[in-house]
Each structure stands twice: as structure tokens, then as C-alpha cells.
Motif scaffolding. Sequence first.
Motif, PDB file in Angstrom:
ATOM      1  N   LEU A 198       3.688   7.050  11.550  1.00 15.04           N
ATOM      2  CA  LEU A 198       2.970   5.791  11.368  1.00 15.04           C
ATOM      3  C   LEU A 198       2.832   5.418   9.889  1.00 15.04           C
ATOM      4  N   LEU A 199       2.566   6.410   9.057  1.00 12.16           N
ATOM      5  CA  LEU A 199       2.358   6.130   7.634  1.00 12.16           C
ATOM      6  C   LEU A 199       3.663   5.741   6.930  1.00 12.16           C
ATOM      7  N   PHE A 200       4.767   6.352   7.329  1.00 14.47           N
ATOM      8  CA  PHE A 200       6.033   6.017   6.668  1.00 14.47           C
ATOM      9  C   PHE A 200       6.438   4.562   6.915  1.00 14.47           C
ATOM     10  N   PRO A 201       6.378   4.053   8.155  1.00 13.28           N
ATOM     11  CA  PRO A 201       6.648   2.619   8.338  1.00 13.28           C
ATOM     12  C   PRO A 201       5.682   1.727   7.560  1.00 13.28           C
ATOM     13  N   SER A 202       4.405   2.122   7.481  1.00 20.50           N
ATOM     14  CA  SER A 202       3.459   1.310   6.713  1.00 20.50           C
ATOM     15  C   SER A 202       3.833   1.307   5.241  1.00 20.50           C
TER      16      SER A 202
ATOM     17  N   PHE B  72       1.978   6.768  -3.977  1.00 21.70           N
ATOM     18  CA  PHE B  72       0.871   6.367  -4.843  1.00 21.70           C
ATOM     19  C   PHE B  72       0.889   4.860  -5.086  1.00 21.70           C
ATOM     20  N   TRP B  73       2.057   4.312  -5.281  1.00 23.32           N
ATOM     21  CA  TRP B  73       2.198   2.863  -5.467  1.00 23.32           C
ATOM     22  C   TRP B  73       2.200   2.126  -4.132  1.00 23.32           C
ATOM     23  N   GLY B  74       2.947   2.649  -3.146  1.00 19.64           N
ATOM     24  CA  GLY B  74       3.161   1.928  -1.903  1.00 19.64           C
ATOM     25  C   GLY B  74       1.951   1.832  -1.000  1.00 19.64           C
ATOM     26  N   PHE B  75       1.020   2.789  -1.077  1.00 19.66           N
ATOM     27  CA  PHE B  75      -0.165   2.747  -0.224  1.00 19.66           C
ATOM     28  C   PHE B  75      -1.294   1.901  -0.814  1.00 19.66           C
ATOM     29  N   GLN B  76      -1.158   1.456  -2.040  1.00 24.59           N
ATOM     30  CA  GLN B  76      -2.237   0.721  -2.682  1.00 24.59           C
ATOM     31  C   GLN B  76      -2.649  -0.566  -1.956  1.00 24.59           C
ATOM     32  N   PRO B  77      -1.715  -1.316  -1.371  1.00 24.39           N
ATOM     33  CA  PRO B  77      -2.160  -2.512  -0.643  1.00 24.39           C
ATOM     34  C   PRO B  77      -3.147  -2.226   0.484  1.00 24.39           C
ATOM     35  N   TYR B  78      -3.104  -1.020   1.048  1.00 24.18           N
ATOM     36  CA  TYR B  78      -3.983  -0.697   2.171  1.00 24.18           C
ATOM     37  C   TYR B  78      -5.355  -0.190   1.733  1.00 24.18           C
ATOM     38  N   VAL B  79      -5.527   0.071   0.451  1.00 23.55           N
ATOM     39  CA  VAL B  79      -6.826   0.542  -0.057  1.00 23.55           C
ATOM     40  C   VAL B  79      -7.240  -0.303  -1.263  1.00 23.55           C
ATOM     41  N   SER B  80      -6.827  -1.560  -1.255  1.00 26.53           N
ATOM     42  CA  SER B  80      -7.038  -2.413  -2.423  1.00 26.53           C
ATOM     43  C   SER B  80      -8.416  -3.049  -2.478  1.00 26.53           C
ATOM     44  N   SER B  81      -9.170  -3.036  -1.393  1.00 28.51           N
ATOM     45  CA  SER B  81     -10.511  -3.616  -1.379  1.00 28.51           C
ATOM     46  C   SER B  81     -11.535  -2.556  -1.002  1.00 28.51           C
ATOM     47  N   ALA B  82     -12.797  -2.832  -1.327  1.00 29.88           N
ATOM     48  CA  ALA B  82     -13.866  -1.885  -1.012  1.00 29.88           C
ATOM     49  C   ALA B  82     -13.979  -1.660   0.496  1.00 29.88           C
ATOM     50  N   GLU B  83     -13.844  -2.743   1.271  1.00 30.91           N
ATOM     51  CA  GLU B  83     -13.923  -2.605   2.726  1.00 30.91           C
ATOM     52  C   GLU B  83     -12.770  -1.779   3.275  1.00 30.91           C
TER      53      GLU B  83
ATOM     54  N   SER C 223       0.327  -6.221   5.267  1.00 32.84           N
ATOM     55  CA  SER C 223       0.818  -6.875   6.475  1.00 32.84           C
ATOM     56  C   SER C 223       0.008  -6.407   7.677  1.00 32.84           C
ATOM     57  N   ARG C 224       0.011  -7.205   8.734  1.00 33.21           N
ATOM     58  CA  ARG C 224      -0.794  -6.861   9.905  1.00 33.21           C
ATOM     59  C   ARG C 224      -0.343  -5.540  10.522  1.00 33.21           C
ATOM     60  N   TRP C 225       0.957  -5.390  10.747  1.00 26.09           N
ATOM     61  CA  TRP C 225       1.453  -4.177  11.378  1.00 26.09           C
ATOM     62  C   TRP C 225       1.377  -2.978  10.442  1.00 26.09           C
ATOM     63  N   GLY C 226       1.579  -3.222   9.154  1.00 23.10           N
ATOM     64  CA  GLY C 226       1.427  -2.129   8.200  1.00 23.10           C
ATOM     65  C   GLY C 226       0.011  -1.600   8.162  1.00 23.10           C
ATOM     66  N   TRP C 227      -0.965  -2.511   8.206  1.00 22.28           N
ATOM     67  CA  TRP C 227      -2.375  -2.146   8.209  1.00 22.28           C
ATOM     68  C   TRP C 227      -2.737  -1.347   9.457  1.00 22.28           C
ATOM     69  N   ARG C 228      -2.198  -1.760  10.590  1.00 24.23           N
ATOM     70  CA  ARG C 228      -2.463  -1.040  11.835  1.00 24.23           C
ATOM     71  C   ARG C 228      -1.872   0.372  11.781  1.00 24.23           C
ATOM     72  N   CYS C 229      -0.628   0.475  11.360  1.00 22.18           N
ATOM     73  CA  CYS C 229       0.028   1.791  11.292  1.00 22.18           C
ATOM     74  C   CYS C 229      -0.697   2.710  10.309  1.00 22.18           C
ATOM     75  N   PHE C 230      -1.130   2.144   9.201  1.00 22.89           N
ATOM     76  CA  PHE C 230      -1.797   2.952   8.182  1.00 22.89           C
ATOM     77  C   PHE C 230      -3.094   3.539   8.715  1.00 22.89           C
TER      78      PHE C 230
ATOM     79  N   SER D 185       6.003  -1.676   0.640  1.00 27.82           N
ATOM     80  CA  SER D 185       6.953  -1.698  -0.475  1.00 27.82           C
ATOM     81  C   SER D 185       7.837  -2.935  -0.402  1.00 27.82           C
ATOM     82  N   TRP D 186       8.209  -3.343   0.804  1.00 24.88           N
ATOM     83  CA  TRP D 186       9.105  -4.473   0.989  1.00 24.88           C
ATOM     84  C   TRP D 186       8.469  -5.788   0.549  1.00 24.88           C
TER      85      TRP D 186
END
Length: 435
Positions: free
Chosen positions: A38-42, A97-108, A14-21, A47-48
Motif C-alpha cells: 500500500l505504501l509503495f503505490p502511495s 523522505f521526499w515522497g511521503f511528505q505530501p501525506y504528512v504536510s499538515s498538522a491534521e 491524491s485521493r487514492w494515495g492518501w487512502r493507501c498511505f 512522486s508523480w
Amino acid sequence: MIQRIDAFRPLEASRWGWRCFQIGLFFLPSSALLASLLLFPSLLMSSWRSERPFWRDPWNAPLFLASFLMVIGCFGSYSGSLAWVGMGNWLPFFWAFWGFQPYVSSAEARRRSALWLVAGSFPVVLTGLGQLWWGWQGPWQVLGGLIIWFMTPGGKPEGRLSGLFDYANIAAAWLALVWPLALAALIQPGLSKLRRGVVLGLVVAFVTALVLTESRNGWGSLVLVLPIVLGPISWPWLVPLLAVGLGLVIVSVVPGVPLLIQAPVRSLVPEGIWGRLSDSQHAGERALASTRLSQWGVAVQLIAERPWLGWGAAAFSVIYPLRTGKWHGHAHNLPLELGIAHGLPVAALVATLVLALLIVALRRGLTRLFDRAWWAAVLTLMVLHGTDLPFFDSRVNIAGWILLAGLRCLLRPSQEGCQKGCQERSLDSELGVDA
């Protein structure tokens, strides 16, 4: 600024999750509290809206089973309530480990995350150098004392750089995990001369700070990651060079080498290095109970006595003094610590997960520079936890599980790209790198 932060937001984030992360990663080296705000809200946001339920990913199965065994073991633990408190070092991070994966899912996304960690580590380096060279000391407070940095003048222990961390070895662990990411930032192609000069200055400061921690593990990490990050193209000249350098260091510290040979070699190797590695200043002074070998021996005995569910978290710090007369807070080895606290099955599940991630990622190939650096950072942390336990510092623990999450994403089919409406300018163009 917001457009740059939003650039290359992964499809799953999500946009806000990415920013917080991202901002959370920047603050992580300086303050676990600020980063967590910041990381906990992301983590909640990812997860949601996750399209990959926790139970459907086979890589989560070892953590799910380990969690179940940990909870069962707490009911009959030797350490009582400490066993339940100690779960905070594990269960939330299994989720992360599971919940942070969307923020590191691509090489960029992984490259962006790596650069945030590097940039955020500058205060660690600056305060550490100030501590040793300019006599800086704390405590420093912000937010009305909500955040306090205890800066010991001259380092902790004396003469060893610790910076914003409680102890030099923990500072070394942080710098060691960031070192391969900083090296990748330096050698990426296409940087302008100005930007490369800035990054070079930062990398030199990183290496200087890591050397000044006088951590033998930290020194080893400086060498370990070089052939990995630089890649096979560097091996014809780098491997022989490292072999010669390591050979000289080994000859300078190994006992029994004739003085006729060792003396001239020691004149080539800095005294601070061979003196620290040979531990000559403590030779004959340390009791056996104060050494790693004694701690590991007692740890093996404790595991043999309660192999299935362990003694409970923090049990080692209670039992070790009773058996040796010396106090140590942990076993200085992560699998042994897990085995003591939660039993052999839990230790095997967690250790096997990390090893499997490293092996499978390596077998599938690490063609991208920052993916090699990411892999090297995980390997460095694994090696560090063979003789110490820096994960007890929450900042190292958080970073470690984010790195593992990124390693898990390396094993998925490529899903590069960003959300529609995302800033089209790539991170390459931001840094002056040719696309």
C-alpha cells in the motif's frame, strides 16, 4: 468509512494515495509486506504529481550527496556484493523522505498518521502479552505462507516480550517510537469518557508491553518523552517528580554506593529494574569483545583505516570476528555503522540532517500536542540508534523516514486544509473532540 479515511486529506495528496498511505500505516506494525503493498503505490502517486521536485528542496541535498558517495564506495568495497545489497537500507528511504511528505504536510494529516500507527500497533502488544502470559507460539501463516510470524513462546530472548518482531530490543524500539504518539492520543482535550477509557486501556497495555521487553533503551524512552509531550505547563510538577524517581534508580544501580544507603533504596525500586540496569546477572561473565565498548573501539579503528568511502555495507560483521574472535552483526551505533560502511562524509551528512531537523523544528516552536509527540518520536529513535540499530527491521526503518518527512513538513509555512469535496467533518469531531 471511506469518508472518514478521506477526511483532512492534505492539499498535495491524491485521493487514492492518501487512502493507501493511511491503511499502509495501519498494517505496518504487523507486516512490512502488507504495508509496502500500500505504501509503495502511495509513494509512486505522490512522486508523480509532486509540485516540489526533489532537487529544489535544500533539505534533500545531504541525501543526494550521500547517495552519490555510497554508490561510488560500492565499487571498491571490502564486502563485495553485500555493499550493493546494503544500499537497499538507504537509497529507497532517501526517496521516501521526499515522497511521503505530501501525506504528512499538515498538522491534521500528521495527527491522523500518528493515530493509524497507534491503532496498528495493538497486534504487537496483544501478541507480545500472549507470548509471555498465555504461551502463544508460532509460526502463524496467512496468504498461503506468504506472511509468516515466528512467535517464540516465552519471548526472545527468554522471558522478554518480542511479539511480532524478531527480538525484544526491536519490539521495544517500535513501542518506544509509538509511545509519544499514544500518549498524545490519550491527553488530547475533548474526548468523551468512553473514548478516553478505550485509549487509556491501550496506553496501559503499551506501557506494560514496553516494560516487559526489558529493554533499557525502551525504559528510558518512557521517561524521555513525558516532559516533551506534556509540554512546559507540566514541568513545575513533572520535572521534580522525574528527578526524584531517576535519582532513586541511579542510587540503586551505581556501584560503590554504601550498602546502608543502597539497600533501602533498592527496596523502593522494583528488583527487575535495578537488576537489569546494573546487569548484575551477567557481571564478570561477559568477555570484553562482547560489549558495546569493544564494538565501538573496533568501529573507530575501521573508520580511521578507511575514512572517506568506508568498507561497504555489512563489512563490520565480517571484520569484527577476524579481529576479536566474537561475532556481531553491526556496531550498535548508527553514525559509526555508517562511517564503517560508507565513510565519514556520509555519516556526517545523514546525522547532521536528522539533528538539524530536530533543532530547527524545536527552535520554531512546537505548539501543537501531536507535533510535540511527533518530534519526541524522532528524538526517541535518534537516541535508540546511539546504542543499537533497530532500523535494520524494515518496519522501524519505514516508520522512521515517515517521521522525518513529517518533521520536514513542520518547517514549512502552514498550509492547513483539505481538498475541495473532502469530508468536512474534522478528525476532532470523529473522536469526539471539540474543534
